[in-house]
Motif scaffolding. Structure first.
Motif, short mmCIF file in Angstrom:
data_model
loop_
_atom_site.label_atom_id
_atom_site.label_comp_id
_atom_site.label_asym_id
_atom_site.label_seq_id
_atom_site.Cartn_x
_atom_site.Cartn_y
_atom_site.Cartn_z
N ILE A 327 0.41 0.50 7.18
CA ILE A 327 -0.21 1.78 6.86
C ILE A 327 -0.77 1.69 5.45
CG2 ILE A 327 1.90 2.84 5.95
CD1 ILE A 327 0.99 5.48 7.24
N ASN A 328 -1.86 2.39 5.20
CA ASN A 328 -2.50 2.33 3.90
C ASN A 328 -1.51 2.68 2.78
OD1 ASN A 328 -4.27 3.21 1.56
ND2 ASN A 328 -5.82 2.54 3.03
N ARG A 329 -1.59 1.96 1.70
CA ARG A 329 -0.66 2.14 0.58
C ARG A 329 -0.70 3.56 0.00
NH1 ARG A 329 1.34 -2.09 -2.61
NH2 ARG A 329 0.77 -0.94 -4.50
N ARG A 330 -1.77 4.25 0.20
CA ARG A 330 -1.88 5.58 -0.41
C ARG A 330 -0.80 6.53 0.10
NH1 ARG A 330 -5.26 9.44 2.71
NH2 ARG A 330 -6.21 8.41 4.52
N TYR A 331 -0.31 6.32 1.33
CA TYR A 331 0.68 7.23 1.89
C TYR A 331 2.03 7.12 1.17
CZ TYR A 331 -2.70 8.03 5.58
OH TYR A 331 -3.84 8.39 6.27
N ALA A 332 2.28 6.03 0.50
CA ALA A 332 3.53 5.87 -0.24
C ALA A 332 3.34 5.88 -1.74
CB ALA A 332 4.22 4.57 0.16
N TYR A 333 2.13 5.54 -2.20
CA TYR A 333 1.94 5.35 -3.63
C TYR A 333 1.12 6.44 -4.29
CZ TYR A 333 3.89 0.66 -3.17
OH TYR A 333 4.75 -0.39 -2.95
N GLU A 334 0.51 7.32 -3.52
CA GLU A 334 -0.29 8.39 -4.11
C GLU A 334 0.54 9.67 -4.20
OE1 GLU A 334 -3.48 8.69 -5.53
OE2 GLU A 334 -2.95 6.57 -5.64
N ILE A 335 0.65 10.21 -5.38
CA ILE A 335 1.42 11.43 -5.59
C ILE A 335 0.79 12.60 -4.86
CG2 ILE A 335 2.10 13.13 -7.34
CD1 ILE A 335 2.40 10.81 -9.30
N VAL A 336 -0.53 12.69 -4.86
CA VAL A 336 -1.24 13.82 -4.26
C VAL A 336 -1.69 13.48 -2.83
CG1 VAL A 336 -3.27 15.30 -4.44
CG2 VAL A 336 -1.95 14.73 -6.48
N ASN A 337 -2.34 12.34 -2.68
CA ASN A 337 -2.88 11.91 -1.39
C ASN A 337 -3.73 13.01 -0.78
OD1 ASN A 337 -3.32 9.94 0.55
ND2 ASN A 337 -1.49 10.42 1.72
#
Length: 503
Positions: A327-337
């Protein structure tokens, strides 16, 4: 009296993981609060729809740390949501007390929303008697402690009435709405959301369109043909959304989640759908298998998935060889997403497209359908920041690329396949958002087909249709529960039982 009140407290506590402060109060010492103080928390509960389990059950994700019950279709019981309803009722009562009428109508919407979620989960549920007890704060007789179950059809009839009252009665000339973290008090925006949600409820009843009392087609048409009285969500800026912020307690729910960082991969059937359509949302939902750089990130051939029904050992082996797309890293690493959606513009456009195909309304189904796709592409066009580990400059696809995607012949609606195409595009658009809606749409229409081929999947390779009732219902309301099960499900309280809604 004590054992009755205790039962209700236990029932609510077991039936929801949310707060149930309302039921902890002494009914002989009622407290008062402004409805605006209740609204914020109710919104946060209702609009929090991000669910990895829903994506696993919908064959969008695969979990590799263990045998997920959602992925392998071997779940059993779920919980009721009476505490959520109780909070909405309390807001309605407080609004009546202080003559802030708009909160009363928002409460009717939220009650309907939570009730629909409950009946979609189980089928028949205790509704009318339990609602009377909650509204009257009266748990002193058997109808409150052992409420009868209402038929699902009757529940939907009442829900549709409540939603119409809510939409018709909200007024800009009435009291202002404060404490609103979704629409900042905009009456028109709330009307759009309530009417849009009503369309979803009506479409969920598509198998019952011949039922004259439900009046599904007529009510759908009444809303769509009168946009002045019944406005709808029509842009992404009007989405029913809960945004996230870099504030403790308000961050994206999977931010910094270790399992989301390492254990979730795209399902191969989901990857296949996106690849076959040359769909650039693949780049924002997942990452290439193996190395990730500016070259591979937009190369469809670099993506592959795991198999939802395969044994865990197969999936962990393929993962270990770096042959699958996480899954794209943004789902775990982005505070806001991205924000959490209760319902959005994309879904509304797909509802309108399907309604045209079903003959409920007039219009150009292909236009509605493509508007829905465009809205989804725009919503999901995430700008890659440093947190992804890829120095990609800006968003992953341009407006021209969106236009080129929509211009493909394979995207156009094809005679005899319209419903399948509409639901498939809706399915793509609901990735990691809007709760279990993708699963419910597949349950209603059969699209897309969820694979159950390999030996990892349980439940005799069947996709469940529902959840079993909570254990506390057996313990405290067994007679009425057994009567409800017998009237609905010949094989007992079974996850494969087919509720009235989808018969």
């Amino acid at each position: 009296m004590k054992h009755i009140i205790l039962y209700i407290i236990v029932l609510i506590a077991l039936s929801s993981c949310k707060k149930f402060d309302y039921f902890q109060e002494n009914p002989n010492r009622p407290t008062a609060t402004d409805p605006s103080l209740l609204l914020t928390n109710i919104e946060r509960v209702a609009f929090s729809t991000i669910s990895a389990d829903a994506a696993l059950a919908s064959r969008q994700l695969v979990y590799t740390q263990g045998n997920s019950t959602a992925q392998y279709y071997n779940w059993n019981r779920s919980s009721m949501g009476y505490s959520n309803i109780a909070q909405a009722v309390r807001m309605e009562q407080e609004a009546a007390r202080v003559n802030k009428h708009n909160y009363r109508y928002l409460a009717k919407f939220f009650k309907s929303y939570f009730i629909v979620a409950m009946t979609q989960t189980f089928g028949d549920i205790p509704y009318s008697k339990m609602m009377q007890s909650i509204e009257n704060n009266n748990f002193s007789d058997s109808s409150a402690t052992r409420p009868v179950y209402d038929k699902q059809r009757d529940i939907y009839i009442q829900v549709l009435k409540e939603l119409k009252i809510a939409s018709d009665s909200l007024g800009a000339s009435s009291d202002a709405i404060t404490g609103d973290v979704v629409y900042n008090g905009s009456i028109n925006a709330w009307k759009k959301l309530i009417n849009s949600f009503t369309l979803r409820v009506l479409m969920s009843l598509s198998k019952k369109e011949a039922d004259s009392e439900l009046g599904i087609k007529q009510r759908f048409n009444e809303i769509v043909s009168n946009p002045t009285q019944y406005p709808l969500i029509n842009t992404n800026s009007e989405n029913g959304r809960l945004p996230y912020y870099d504030i403790n307690g308000n961050r994206y729910p999977y931010y910094n989640n270790n399992s989301m960082k390492t254990d979730y991969y795209l399902d191969s059937s989901f990857v296949d759908i996106l690849q076959n359509l040359n769909d650039p949302r693949l780049f924002t939902y997942g990452q290439p298998a193996g190395s990730v750089n500016t070259t591979t990130i937009k190369d469809f051939s670099k993506y592959d998935g795991l198999v939802g029904s395969a044994l865990l050992s197969y999936n962990t082996g393929k993962k270990g060889r770096s042959q699958a797309s996480p899954i794209n890293r943004r789902y775990a690493y982005e505070i806001v997403n991205e924000p959490s959606l209760l319902i959005g513009n994309s879904e509304v456009q797909f509802l309108l497209a399907e309604a045209v195909i079903r003959g409920w309304i007039t219009g150009n189904a292909n236009d509605f359908y493509k508007n829905g796709i465009r809205a989804s592409l725009q919503f999901s066009n995430f700008t890659y920041p440093a947190a992804t580990g890829v120095a990609y400059n800006g968003q992953l696809y341009t407006t021209d690329e969106i236009n080129n995607y929509l211009a493909q012949p394979i995207i156009n609606l094809q005679a005899g396949k319209e419903i399948e195409q509409i639901i498939t595009q809706k399915y793509i658009s609901l990735f990691m958002n809007t709760g279990w809606q993708a699963f419910y749409e597949q349950r209603r229409t059969g699209y897309p087909v969820f694979e159950t081929v390999f030996s990892g999947v349980l439940n005799n390779k069947r996709i469940p249709k529902r959840w079993m009732y909570p254990l506390d219902e057996q313990n405290y309301n067994g007679i009425n529960l057994e009567a409800a099960i017998k009237s609905q499900y010949p094989n007992g309280d079974d996850i494969n039982g087919v509720m009235w809604l989808i018969q």
